[in-house]
Each structure stands twice: as C-alpha cells, then as structure tokens.
Design a protein around this motif. Structure first.
Motif, mmCIF file in Angstrom:
data_model
loop_
_atom_site.group_PDB
_atom_site.id
_atom_site.type_symbol
_atom_site.label_atom_id
_atom_site.label_comp_id
_atom_site.label_asym_id
_atom_site.label_seq_id
_atom_site.Cartn_x
_atom_site.Cartn_y
_atom_site.Cartn_z
ATOM 1 N N ARG A 1 24.199 -6.020 -6.565
ATOM 2 C CA ARG A 1 25.067 -6.725 -5.605
ATOM 3 C C ARG A 1 25.530 -8.081 -6.138
ATOM 4 N N ARG A 2 26.821 -8.350 -6.041
ATOM 5 C CA ARG A 2 27.431 -9.652 -6.366
ATOM 6 C C ARG A 2 27.185 -10.077 -7.817
ATOM 7 N N THR A 3 27.012 -9.125 -8.710
ATOM 8 C CA THR A 3 26.568 -9.451 -10.059
ATOM 9 C C THR A 3 27.659 -9.286 -11.110
ATOM 10 N N TYR A 4 28.430 -8.210 -10.991
ATOM 11 C CA TYR A 4 29.485 -7.954 -11.972
ATOM 12 C C TYR A 4 30.849 -8.131 -11.317
ATOM 13 N N THR A 5 31.840 -8.483 -12.139
ATOM 14 C CA THR A 5 33.191 -8.742 -11.629
ATOM 15 C C THR A 5 34.105 -7.564 -11.970
ATOM 16 N N GLN A 6 35.361 -7.683 -11.528
ATOM 17 C CA GLN A 6 36.293 -6.582 -11.771
ATOM 18 C C GLN A 6 36.498 -6.318 -13.263
ATOM 19 N N SER A 7 36.473 -7.360 -14.086
ATOM 20 C CA SER A 7 36.684 -7.089 -15.519
ATOM 21 C C SER A 7 35.510 -6.309 -16.104
ATOM 22 N N HIS A 8 34.315 -6.524 -15.552
ATOM 23 C CA HIS A 8 33.181 -5.693 -15.979
ATOM 24 C C HIS A 8 33.443 -4.227 -15.610
ATOM 25 N N VAL A 9 33.995 -4.023 -14.424
ATOM 26 C CA VAL A 9 34.263 -2.647 -13.981
ATOM 27 C C VAL A 9 35.386 -2.031 -14.832
ATOM 28 N N ASP A 10 36.389 -2.837 -15.174
ATOM 29 C CA ASP A 10 37.456 -2.336 -16.056
ATOM 30 C C ASP A 10 36.874 -1.914 -17.413
ATOM 31 N N TYR A 11 35.985 -2.739 -17.924
ATOM 32 C CA TYR A 11 35.329 -2.422 -19.188
ATOM 33 C C TYR A 11 34.547 -1.112 -19.072
ATOM 34 N N LEU A 12 33.839 -0.991 -17.972
ATOM 35 C CA LEU A 12 33.046 0.208 -17.704
ATOM 36 C C LEU A 12 33.928 1.466 -17.714
ATOM 37 N N ALA A 13 35.059 1.363 -17.024
ATOM 38 C CA ALA A 13 35.987 2.500 -16.977
ATOM 39 C C ALA A 13 36.449 2.847 -18.394
ATOM 40 N N GLU A 14 36.728 1.817 -19.180
ATOM 41 C CA GLU A 14 37.190 2.052 -20.552
ATOM 42 C C GLU A 14 36.110 2.776 -21.374
#
Ligand SMILES: *Cc1c(COP(=O)(O)O)cnc(C)c1O
Length: 462
Positions: free
Chosen positions: A413-426
């Motif tokens: 919770r409240r730990t990663y940001t959208q760019s982390h999620v974008d990286y994850l998707a990549e």
C-alpha cells in the motif's frame, strides 16, 4: 471556471521520506537466484528492485501515523494508545469487545481454539491459508463455499467473492447446526483473487446464520477495499462513504478477525472483535496466555497508534480510488497485450495465468515458478507462485498439479508509483515476448510441508 474532471488518477500523497530501491545487473540477478536455489523466497530483499511478494505489512505509513507512534503510551496496562485503538475499531466495526493481537493469525488462533472442536465444520467463502490451518489445528473442517463464478478465472462478475447461499444452507442441513460453531466470510476473498463480497451477500449469509442461531464472523483484512467495490459496483451505495459501507457490513456480523498488516495500514498488528460477553471473556483469558495483557496483546503502544490512524486512512476515498485503480491499470495493460490474467482484477493483486501463458511447460515442471523467476531475472521483480509448487504436494507424499498455476503480483500500500507500474508492465510484456524460451524447473530439495518457502529447484536444460 467550469468544473474540471481529470481522467488521471494521481497518487493521493506526496513523498517526504524515501527509501532507495536496489538496481542489479542481469549477471548479479542470475547469481543471486542461483544461490537462492531458484527460490525467490530465499533472495535477499536488497537484490529485488520491485517487491510484490505480498501486500502484508509492506506498505508505507503516513506522517500522521508516525506522529502518533512518537507520542505513544507504552504503559503495560491501560495505555491511552490502547483506548485510541479500541475507539477506532469500535467506531468502524461497532463490535463491543476489542482484543488486540500481534497479527491476524493470532486472532484466528484465539477464536478457533475457543469455539471449534474436532468434527466441527466451519463454512467460509474461501479460507485463507492461516485461517484454514487454525480451523484444522482445532480439529475442525474448513469448508470453502464460494459461488461457482468465483472458481472461473476468466469470468467477469462484480462480486466473485460471494458465498454460495444454497451450498451454505445445504451444509447446515447436512452437518447439523450443533457442529457448526461459526460461519465466516472473508472480505475481500484473498485466496480467491482478492475478489469482493457484495452487501447483499453479507446480508444473506447473516440471515442464514441468525435463522439457525450460528455466530457469524467476518475475516476483515481487506474490509476497506471491499467497501470500495460495494460503493462502485453495488446499487444503492454510490453516495455512501466507504466508512458508512464498512459500518453497515460489520453490523450484520457478531465479530471479526483482522490483520492490521493489510487495511490497518500498519507493518504489524491485528485484532479480534466480538459482541458476546462470555466469548470475549474466554478469548481474553487465552490472549493473556499467548499474546499479553488485553490492553496491548502482543503489540507495542506505537503499533496500536499506527493502526488507530491507519484504519481511517484505509477508508479514505482518494486513497481507495488510487489503490484499486493502480491494480486495474496494470490489469488493463496486460489484457490489452493479450496476457492471460484472472478477471476482473481484485483489490490487492494481479494474478497472471502462467499455465495458459506458458503452454510448453507442463504443470509438473511448474510454469508459475518459471514465470516468476523470469520476471526476476529480466526485471528484478519478485512476485509469488500460487500453483503446483505451493499446493501440489499431497499429504501422502505424492504430487499433483494444482487447480491453477498463477503468479500473484501483490501491491504494497502507498509504496510504488505509476512509473513503477509502467515498468512492471514493460517487464511482463517482454517476458511474454520471450515466453517460448523460458525453461521449466525440477525440484532438487523440499520440506515435507509448506515446501514453497524453502524449496530448492533448478532450471531444466541447463
Ligand atoms: C493475511 C491474512 C490473514 C492472516 O493475517 P496475518 O497478519 O498474516 O497473520 C488472515 N486472513 C486473510 C484473508 C489474510 O489476508
């Protein structure tokens, strides 16, 4: 100015204290994973870039939580921190007796040791593994009665965590009321993919329980995420606040168990809350034996403060919108790329369907394990296999494929940001592009129970 309705859902916080994450080269990750026996549980967290092993106790606390912790009361008995904690739990759940515990499973231990005995049956939508373990430890049977839709990974249904009411009635008919010390409902349904339970279903389970005089308990770990799903998916709740929804939900039950490591927004802690005076007295006796005095129950005063504040922060609408959207956002990106996931995305995690994604790896070569290791080797991402390594070993020592081979990406919770999620998707898309080259695994060493935590494997074909 006209009202502006932004499409971008932003993180509803700014960051004032940061923790570096650790970048590694692919050679370093290869060496680290090999040294860990190809088991991500055995990696050092410093060798992981984005850690999605679990959402339990891994979230970030707020400045208000830290402020409360600094000002905590560490008195052994009657600390003011306890009374703040008790007031928050009472306000949100409405339950009369609040019994603090060091985490969720301790609340389960106290409850089931007190109410369950051999030959009893405890129905639930789906027992979480620690819940099942405590029910079975008391000699009782843990019976999962989630609706049929909840067992079909690709089927879209707004409340896939619902209890099958007909199956519940049939169970009571078959087993007899006297062998059912409690009915449970897990919100959201963690083992079923973080899928929510509707208010209508909570009401229906409650009505069945009341009609038969059976106590009804909520496993409340993700009560706030569940409230958000009710608000956004169930008719009649759009204008209610998550807190009002949570209060209504708890009003249908006789008590709850809670891990504050989830929607308590804390790193440790939990509680048991009940209405019945006699049951509370028995539970407190056991609590003193196993957890500590009833005004701290295995926690420090500062943990009680963190939870008293965290329970309200978990119910904040801006937080919940961002939380549920970050999970759905990853789900949407993967679905658009044709990557098979459990649908719809739930409250705390995205589940990749490894068996479908890696058809060249048979279940007995552990496609979920292979996929999780590939995510680490390529992108430093750690998730968890929920499949044949976790569930395949039978009590008689034989091995069978699990019902599904999934990889769970759980969001702290409240730990990663959208760019982390974008990286994850990549990373996931790139692993998917290379999927035909991923090897299966074979087991080198395993423990007789709960083998996934310490198991050692090696990739097939060198
Ligand atoms: C985490 C969890 C528990 C157990 O809580 P711990 O704090 O890990 O002991 C029980 N039920 C559910 C649904 C959970 O997610």
């Amino acid at each position: 100015m006209h009202d502006f309705q932004p499409k971008t859902i932003i993180e509803p916080f700014r960051i004032r204290s940061v923790e570096p994450i650790h970048f590694t080269t692919s050679a370093q990750r290869e060496a680290a994973l090999q040294a860990a026996g190809y088991n991500p549980f055995l990696l050092r967290a410093d060798d992981v870039l984005i850690d999605l092993l679990t959402d339990s106790g891994t979230g970030a606390m707020s400045s208000r939580q830290w402020a409360g912790m600094i000002a905590s009361d560490e008195s052994y008995a009657g600390a003011s921190s306890f009374y703040r904690f008790e007031a928050a739990v009472r306000d949100i759940t409405g339950f009369k007796h609040v019994i603090p515990t060091h985490q969720g499973r301790a609340a389960e231990n106290i409850l089931f040791t007190t109410i369950a005995k051999p030959d009893d049956v405890i129905p639930n939508n789906t027992h979480f593994d620690t819940t099942r373990a405590h029910v079975e430890h008391a000699g009782a049977e843990a019976r999962d009665l989630v609706i049929a839709e909840g067992r079909q990974p690709r089927l879209i249904h707004p409340f896939k965590g619902n209890m099958d009411i007909a199956a519940l009635e049939a169970t009571i008919e078959q087993v007899g009321r006297e062998r059912i010390p409690a009915i449970l409902l897990t919100v959201t349904n963690n083992s079923g993919g973080g899928q929510p339970v509707s208010m209508a279903n909570v009401r229906a389970v409650s009505a069945v329980a009341r009609r038969h005089g059976i106590p009804f308990f909520i496993d409340a770990c993700r009560f706030a995420e569940n409230a958000w799903f009710i608000k956004t998916r169930e008719e009649g709740y759009a204008d209610k606040t998550p807190q009002e929804i949570a209060q209504e939900l708890f009003s249908y039950a006789d008590g709850c168990t809670m891990s504050a490591k989830k929607d308590g927004m804390a790193n440790i802690g939990g509680f048991l809350a009940v209405n019945n005076d006699e049951l509370a007295a028995k539970c407190r006796n056991l609590e003193i034996l196993t957890e500590g005095f009833p005004t701290y129950g295995g926690m420090a005063g500062y943990d009680l403060e963190a939870i008293a504040q965290g329970l309200y922060e978990a119910l904040d609408e801006h937080y919940l919108r961002y939380r549920i959207r970050s999970i759905a956002y990853l789900g949407d990106r993967l679905t658009a790329a044709g990557i098979p996931i459990v649908q719809p995305t739930g409250g705390h995690a995205v589940y990749l369907d490894a068996r479908e994604m890696l058809p060249h790896i048979p279940p007995m070569q552990y496609p979920g394990w292979a996929l999780n290791n590939a995510l680490y080797l390529l992108g430093g991402v750690r998730a968890v296999e929920i499949g044949t390594v976790m569930f395949g070993l039978q009590p008689d020592g034989t091995e069978q494929p699990a019902r599904m081979d999934l990889v769970r990406l759980a969001f702290p919770r409240r730990t990663y940001t959208q760019s982390h999620v974008d990286y994850l998707a990549e990373v996931i898309l790139e692993v998917n592009a290379r999927r035909e080259s991923l090897p299966g695994y074979r087991i080198v060493w395993q423990a007789p129970v709960l083998r996934h935590f310490t198991i050692r494997l090696e990739p097939l074909g060198g």
